[in-house]
Design an enzyme around this catalytic site. Structure first.
Site, PDB file in Angstrom:
ATOM      1  CE  LYS A  13      -2.478  -1.019   3.813  1.00  0.00           C
ATOM      2  NZ  LYS A  13      -1.658  -2.072   4.134  1.00  0.00           N
ATOM      3  NE  ARG A  87      -5.571   0.354  11.751  1.00  0.00           N
ATOM      4  CZ  ARG A  87      -4.389  -0.614  11.093  1.00  0.00           C
ATOM      5  NH1 ARG A  87      -4.891  -1.664  10.760  1.00  0.00           N
ATOM      6  NH2 ARG A  87      -3.402   0.095  10.881  1.00  0.00           N
ATOM      7  NE  ARG A 121       8.940  -4.616   5.936  1.00  0.00           N
ATOM      8  CZ  ARG A 121       7.716  -4.218   6.363  1.00  0.00           C
ATOM      9  NH1 ARG A 121       6.934  -3.790   5.392  1.00  0.00           N
ATOM     10  NH2 ARG A 121       7.232  -4.472   7.523  1.00  0.00           N
ATOM     11  NE  ARG A 149       8.951  -2.911  10.913  1.00  0.00           N
ATOM     12  CZ  ARG A 149       7.869  -2.362  10.206  1.00  0.00           C
ATOM     13  NH1 ARG A 149       7.787  -1.433   9.366  1.00  0.00           N
ATOM     14  NH2 ARG A 149       6.678  -3.002  10.801  1.00  0.00           N
ATOM     15  NE  ARG A 160       2.685  -6.398  11.517  1.00  0.00           N
ATOM     16  CZ  ARG A 160       3.480  -6.208  10.505  1.00  0.00           C
ATOM     17  NH1 ARG A 160       4.643  -6.794  10.525  1.00  0.00           N
ATOM     18  NH2 ARG A 160       3.413  -5.012   9.869  1.00  0.00           N
TER      19      ARG A 160
END
Length: 206
Positions: A13, A87, A121, A149, A160
């Site tokens: 996104k 959300r 990533r 991360r 998630r």
């Protein structure tokens, strides 16, 4: 043009929002950015939100709604993209009450692909650029050191994704019923995905 961007963490996104912003001069409104702005500037909304965050609690819908409404009210351009909001159905209904939405773009990608993307990533410690650690050992922009991360591990990503599916499936139905939902396949290069987005925005049926 007023859009809502829906998609799982890692669906792309942010990358597509940057392309849309450049091509169509749309404001990119991210709930993460809104929170950081209000916290950094110690706004009344930020101070109130911090109380919940410091206590390890979710910020209530009403506070999030008010932050978004305040941001929309102070926009310098008419067109925008909302990223990370709404959300929930309650937030979507609130949004309906304060502005008109022209379309909702759902970036569709499999959970397996999301896990593959996020676990590879890398983020540059110097400039913050995100890149694939399997393709680059150093940052392609500044040659800085890359790191992964803490939340980009498979267990956290699956958690998630579970939350995303629970929250988003009702939203998909909500916007589909309104005739506003457009699904875009989010696999491929950023340019390939952007071409599909442009096709949706042109209402190109071919």
């Amino acid at each position: 043009m007023r859009l809502v961007l829906l998609g799982a963490p890692g669906a792309g996104k942010g990358t597509q929002a940057a392309l849309l912003k450049s091509e169509h001069k749309l404001a990119h409104i991210s709930t993460g950015d809104i929170f950081r702005h209000n916290l950094k500037n110690n706004t009344p909304l930020g101070i109130e939100a911090k109380k919940y965050m410091d206590a390890g609690q979710l910020v209530p819908d009403e506070l999030v709604n008010n932050m978004v409404a305040d941001t929309l009210k102070n926009l310098e351009v008419d067109g925008f993209m909302l990223d990370g909001f709404p959300r929930t159905i309650e937030q979507a209904k609130f949004l309906d009450g304060i502005t008109k939405i022209d379309g909702v773009i759902l970036f569709a990608v499999s959970d397996e692909e999301i896990i593959k993307r996020l676990t590879s990533r890398g983020v540059c410690r110097d400039c913050g650029q995100v890149t694939n650690i399997n393709e680059h050992k150093k940052c392609p922009s500044c040659n800085g050191e890359l790191y992964i991360r803490d939340d980009d591990n498979e267990v956290t990503i699956k958690s998630r994704l579970k939350v995303f599916h629970e929250q988003t499936e009702p939203l998909i139905a909500f916007y589909k019923d309104k005739g506003l939902l457009f699904e875009v396949e989010a696999a491929g290069t950023p340019d390939e995905i952007f071409s599909r987005v442009q096709k949706v925005l042109r209402n190109d049926k071919d």
